[in-house]
Design a protein around this motif. Structure first.
Motif: not given
Length: 323
Positions: A190-196
């Motif tokens: 989630s963090l590495s892919n820039g999720e909302k």
């Protein structure tokens, strides 16, 4: 009464189709890139989805913008929030609401599955990706600015038979109580892919939400903080679960207890209940399940759930158990 219900449903569908046709003519038809998403999924989960490029609107602009800003918090607003027009902010708010509604509907659909299922929503809340994994893993996939939803089958669906679950629920329900929250891998993806935002639901219908902070996105500070959090997540998992040799010993005791039960059951079938009573058989069954629930204790997951909340707060993210 049934006739009235069907007529009202048909009327609602007719109005929806008419309105969509007018909006497509006026604003153009929306184009969504999708991977492994079928029409059946879309029709089941989002039957009244917006098909046009019409922007979302709300009645009282200033009220809803201020309300959203207050409830969301500065850390979780898009980085360019201050530069957006009022119309763009309202469109974002409407699509954020829609994403939440679709996420909860998906969780309701996948909660009982014995394998992991992953759905990804794009920034507008459209279902853009679907994949099916096994009982403990699904794709490490995410969409920048989007939302991920997946399920955790947990021990209830993967490690116990139907008969075992029924017995424990009747006689020892406390041994099955527990949560199966995000894994450290889920958080890192989630963090590495820039999720909302990211959601997970376990087989006991506990829902969890993780929202990465957006105020430091694309900054050197973010990379540094994410690396520190990743290390802390590894230690969290290591501290929560017993050492490998201890866990292996528990599993060995469980397997031994099962072997004794199965041996007794085979003798009972061959020689009858006169020599091998049900009372003795039930004791062996009870002992086996005691050993198994000890080996598959839910306590480590409770510790991880608490630790995830503490670590999220430490690094400025939001982690919440919704149910």
């Amino acid at each position: 009464m049934k006739g009235d219900y069907y007529m009202s449903t048909i009327s609602a569908v007719g109005k929806y189709l008419t309105r969509q046709a007018k909006q497509i003519t006026k604003y153009g038809e929306k184009s969504v890139e999708r991977t492994s998403v079928t029409d059946n999924m879309l029709n089941e989960l989002t039957p009244f989805r917006r098909l046009s490029n019409k922007k979302g609107v709300l009645s009282d602009s200033n009220y809803f913008v201020k309300k959203f800003e207050t409830e969301t918090g500065n850390r979780f607003l898009p980085q360019n929030w201050s530069s957006l027009s009022t119309e763009e902010k309202l469109d974002y708010i409407v699509k954020d609401r829609y994403s939440k509604l679709v996420s909860h509907k998906i969780m309701g659909k996948i909660k009982d599955n014995p394998e992991e299922h992953l759905y990804l929503l794009n920034k507008d809340g459209d279902i853009a990706h679907y994949s099916k994994g096994d009982m403990g893993f699904c794709d490490d996939a995410a969409i920048k600015g989007g939302t991920s939803i997946h399920n955790h089958p947990g021990y209830l669906k993967t490690m116990y038979s139907k008969e075992e679950v029924e017995y424990l629920q009747k006689h020892h329900p406390e041994k099955l109580k527990g949560v199966t929250p995000f894994s450290d891998g889920d958080i890192r993806v989630s963090l590495s892919n820039g999720e909302k935002s990211a959601y997970v639901i376990d087989s006991q219908e506990h829902k969890f939400l993780f929202k990465p902070r957006q105020d430091i996105a694309n900054s050197p500070e973010k990379l540094k903080e994410d690396s520190r959090l990743a290390i802390d997540l590894i230690f969290l998992g290591e501290d929560a679960f017993p050492r490998m040799e201890i866990q292996n010993a528990k599993i060995h005791k469980s397997n031994e207890a099962l072997a004794k039960f199965e041996e007794f059951e085979a003798k009972q079938k061959k020689w009858g209940r006169l020599f091998y009573s049900n009372k003795a058989k039930n004791r062996l069954w009870e002992n086996y399940l005691n050993e198994k629930t000890e080996a598959l204790s839910m306590k480590p997951f409770e510790k991880i759930n608490k630790g995830l909340k503490e670590l999220s707060e430490k690094f400025g993210h939001k982690y919440e158990q919704l149910s």
